[in-house]
Design a protein around this motif. Structure first.
Motif, PDB file in Angstrom:
ATOM      1  N   THR A  24       0.844  -1.192   0.000  1.00 38.35           N
ATOM      2  CA  THR A  24       0.000   0.000   0.000  1.00 38.35           C
ATOM      3  C   THR A  24       0.879   1.242   0.000  1.00 38.35           C
ATOM      4  N   VAL A  25       0.264   2.388  -0.215  1.00 41.68           N
ATOM      5  CA  VAL A  25       1.013   3.648  -0.155  1.00 41.68           C
ATOM      6  C   VAL A  25       1.631   3.818   1.224  1.00 41.68           C
ATOM      7  N   ARG A  68      -2.067   8.209  -9.341  1.00 43.59           N
ATOM      8  CA  ARG A  68      -1.705   9.198  -8.330  1.00 43.59           C
ATOM      9  C   ARG A  68      -0.200   9.147  -8.075  1.00 43.59           C
ATOM     10  N   ALA A  69       0.330  10.263  -7.645  1.00 42.16           N
ATOM     11  CA  ALA A  69       1.703  10.317  -7.148  1.00 42.16           C
ATOM     12  C   ALA A  69       1.649  10.854  -5.732  1.00 42.16           C
ATOM     13  N   TRP A  70       2.564  10.383  -4.898  1.00 38.42           N
ATOM     14  CA  TRP A  70       2.647  10.853  -3.513  1.00 38.42           C
ATOM     15  C   TRP A  70       4.042  11.438  -3.346  1.00 38.42           C
ATOM     16  N   VAL A  71       4.101  12.738  -3.147  1.00 38.18           N
ATOM     17  CA  VAL A  71       5.373  13.457  -3.145  1.00 38.18           C
ATOM     18  C   VAL A  71       5.724  13.856  -1.711  1.00 38.18           C
ATOM     19  N   ALA A  72       6.945  13.499  -1.296  1.00 33.89           N
ATOM     20  CA  ALA A  72       7.358  13.774   0.080  1.00 33.89           C
ATOM     21  C   ALA A  72       7.781  15.220   0.253  1.00 33.89           C
ATOM     22  N   GLY A  79       9.205  13.943   5.742  1.00 34.09           N
ATOM     23  CA  GLY A  79       8.075  14.851   5.685  1.00 34.09           C
ATOM     24  C   GLY A  79       6.807  14.156   5.232  1.00 34.09           C
ATOM     25  N   ALA A  80       5.692  14.857   5.318  1.00 32.51           N
ATOM     26  CA  ALA A  80       4.414  14.293   4.877  1.00 32.51           C
ATOM     27  C   ALA A  80       4.465  13.983   3.390  1.00 32.51           C
ATOM     28  N   TYR A  81       3.761  12.926   2.983  1.00 25.18           N
ATOM     29  CA  TYR A  81       3.632  12.577   1.565  1.00 25.18           C
ATOM     30  C   TYR A  81       2.314  13.153   1.047  1.00 25.18           C
ATOM     31  N   ILE A  82       2.421  14.029   0.059  1.00 19.76           N
ATOM     32  CA  ILE A  82       1.267  14.771  -0.448  1.00 19.76           C
ATOM     33  C   ILE A  82       0.736  14.076  -1.697  1.00 19.76           C
ATOM     34  N   PRO A  83      -0.559  13.707  -1.729  1.00 20.68           N
ATOM     35  CA  PRO A  83      -1.106  13.047  -2.918  1.00 20.68           C
ATOM     36  C   PRO A  83      -1.364  14.042  -4.047  1.00 20.68           C
ATOM     37  N   VAL A  84      -1.089  13.595  -5.259  1.00 23.22           N
ATOM     38  CA  VAL A  84      -1.306  14.415  -6.452  1.00 23.22           C
ATOM     39  C   VAL A  84      -2.069  13.583  -7.472  1.00 23.22           C
ATOM     40  N   VAL A 103      -3.408  13.086   3.198  1.00 23.63           N
ATOM     41  CA  VAL A 103      -1.945  13.166   3.264  1.00 23.63           C
ATOM     42  C   VAL A 103      -1.423  12.074   4.193  1.00 23.63           C
ATOM     43  N   VAL A 104      -0.296  11.451   3.838  1.00 22.70           N
ATOM     44  CA  VAL A 104       0.375  10.528   4.757  1.00 22.70           C
ATOM     45  C   VAL A 104       1.202  11.389   5.707  1.00 22.70           C
ATOM     46  N   PRO A 105       0.964  11.309   7.017  1.00 21.80           N
ATOM     47  CA  PRO A 105       1.618  12.240   7.951  1.00 21.80           C
ATOM     48  C   PRO A 105       3.137  12.133   7.955  1.00 21.80           C
ATOM     49  N   ALA A 106       3.758  13.187   8.447  1.00 30.50           N
ATOM     50  CA  ALA A 106       5.208  13.202   8.606  1.00 30.50           C
ATOM     51  C   ALA A 106       5.642  12.111   9.576  1.00 30.50           C
ATOM     52  N   GLU A 107       6.896  11.726   9.478  1.00 32.76           N
ATOM     53  CA  GLU A 107       7.446  10.685  10.340  1.00 32.76           C
ATOM     54  C   GLU A 107       7.421  11.122  11.810  1.00 32.76           C
ATOM     55  N   PRO A 108       7.124  10.221  12.749  1.00 31.12           N
ATOM     56  CA  PRO A 108       7.132  10.588  14.164  1.00 31.12           C
ATOM     57  C   PRO A 108       8.444  11.227  14.622  1.00 31.12           C
ATOM     58  N   ALA A 109       9.576  10.751  14.089  1.00 33.98           N
ATOM     59  CA  ALA A 109      10.874  11.310  14.490  1.00 33.98           C
ATOM     60  C   ALA A 109      10.984  12.782  14.114  1.00 33.98           C
ATOM     61  N   LEU A 110      10.290  13.194  13.057  1.00 32.09           N
ATOM     62  CA  LEU A 110      10.289  14.603  12.669  1.00 32.09           C
ATOM     63  C   LEU A 110       9.396  15.401  13.603  1.00 32.09           C
ATOM     64  N   ARG A 111       8.243  14.835  13.920  1.00 27.69           N
ATOM     65  CA  ARG A 111       7.306  15.551  14.797  1.00 27.69           C
ATOM     66  C   ARG A 111       7.826  15.652  16.223  1.00 27.69           C
ATOM     67  N   SER A 112       8.599  14.671  16.669  1.00 22.80           N
ATOM     68  CA  SER A 112       9.096  14.660  18.048  1.00 22.80           C
ATOM     69  C   SER A 112      10.339  15.521  18.243  1.00 22.80           C
ATOM     70  N   GLY A 113      10.971  15.905  17.153  1.00 26.40           N
ATOM     71  CA  GLY A 113      12.206  16.680  17.269  1.00 26.40           C
ATOM     72  C   GLY A 113      13.460  15.828  17.218  1.00 26.40           C
TER      73      GLY A 113
END
Length: 218
Positions: A24-25, A68-72, A79-84, A103-113
C-alpha cells in the motif's frame, strides 16, 4: 557493484520486509522510512546500510492503478507525503488539482524533534564537537565512532571501546567504513598503538555541496 556500495545491504533489508503481498502507499512510506538494517533492528540515523539513510533528495511514490503520485515534503523521506492526481494535473493548465486522498503524515521522528536533533548533531560534527553530537543524537553511529576515536587518543580506552561497540552494533555502512571501525576497536581493546589513519567523515550530499563552495550556508 563496487566494494563500498551499500546497495546489497539495502536490498537485503528490503527483501526481509517484503512479504509478497501488494504494498500500500502507507506501506511504501514505511519502507522508505525504515532505519533498521539487514543485521540490526536499530541502525540509527544517517546509516547508509538502512533504507532510510537520511540523504534522499527527492521521494515520490506512484500509485499507478489510481494514477496518483505521492510526493514527500522535506526533509528526505520524513516529511508528509502529499497526494497528487496526475490526470487532473495534466488536464489543468495551471498544473494544480485538489488533493485526491488524505496526506500521509510526517514521520514521528520529525514531529518529536528527534530528527532535528540528528541534523544538529551533524552540524556539531562539522564543528569538531563529537561529544556534543553524541549528546544530541545517541543513535548516530558516526558520532559515536568519532567520539570513540577521540577518547581513545586521549587515553581512555575503556570508554572508547564502549562507544565503538555501540557504533558497530548499528551496522554502519559502507563496508570500508565498518572495517576501519573494526580495526580501531581491535586496537583499542588491546594494548598496542592506535591506527595512524583517522576515521573519515561521511558527509551528506548537502554537506558535500556546501564544502564545494557551490552554495552558501543557510
Amino acid at each position: 557493484l563496487a566494494k563500498d556500495a551499500t546497495t546489497r545491504a539495502r536490498v537485503a533489508r528490503l527483501s526481509a520486509l517484503l512479504s509478497g503481498d501488494p504494498v500500500t502507499v502507507e506501506g511504501a512510506v514505511a519502507l522508505l522510512r525504515d532505519r533498521s538494517t539487514a543485521n540490526t533492528a536499530d541502525g540509527g540515523f544517517g546509516n547508509r546500510n538502512a533504507l532510510a539513510g537520511d540523504i534522499a533528495a527527492h521521494s515520490v511514490i506512484f500509485e499507478l492503478g489510481k494514477r496518483r503520485a505521492w510526493v514527500a515534503a522535506a526533509p528526505h523521506t520524513s516529511g508528509a507525503y502529499i497526494p497528487v492526481d496526475l490526470e487532473a494535473v495534466l488536464a489543468d493548465d495551471r498544473g494544480t488539482s485538489p488533493l485526491p486522498a488524505p496526506v500521509v503524515p510526517a514521520e514521528p521522528a520529525l514531529r518529536s524533534g528527534e530528527l532535528e536533533a540528528y541534523f544538529a548533531a551533524r552540524r556539531a560534527l562539522l564543528e569538531g564537537d563529537a561529544e556534543e553530537a553524541v549528546r544530541l543524537c545517541p543513535r548516530f553511529a558516526e558520532a559515536l565512532a568519532l567520539l570513540g576515536e577521540e577518547v581513545a587518543h586521549r587515553g581512555d580506552r575503556a570508554r572508547a571501546r564502549a562507544l565503538l561497540e555501540r557504533a558497530l552494533a548499528m551496522d554502519p555502512g559502507p563496508r570500508s567504513y565498518r572495517e576501519d571501525l573494526e580495526r580501531l576497536l581491535a586496537a583499542v581493546a588491546g594494548t598496542g598503538p592506535l591506527p595512524e589513519r583517522r576515521l573519515r567523515r561521511q558527509l551528506s550530499p548537502d554537506e558535500l555541496i556546501r564544502a564545494s563552495g557551490v552554495v552558501d550556508e543557510p
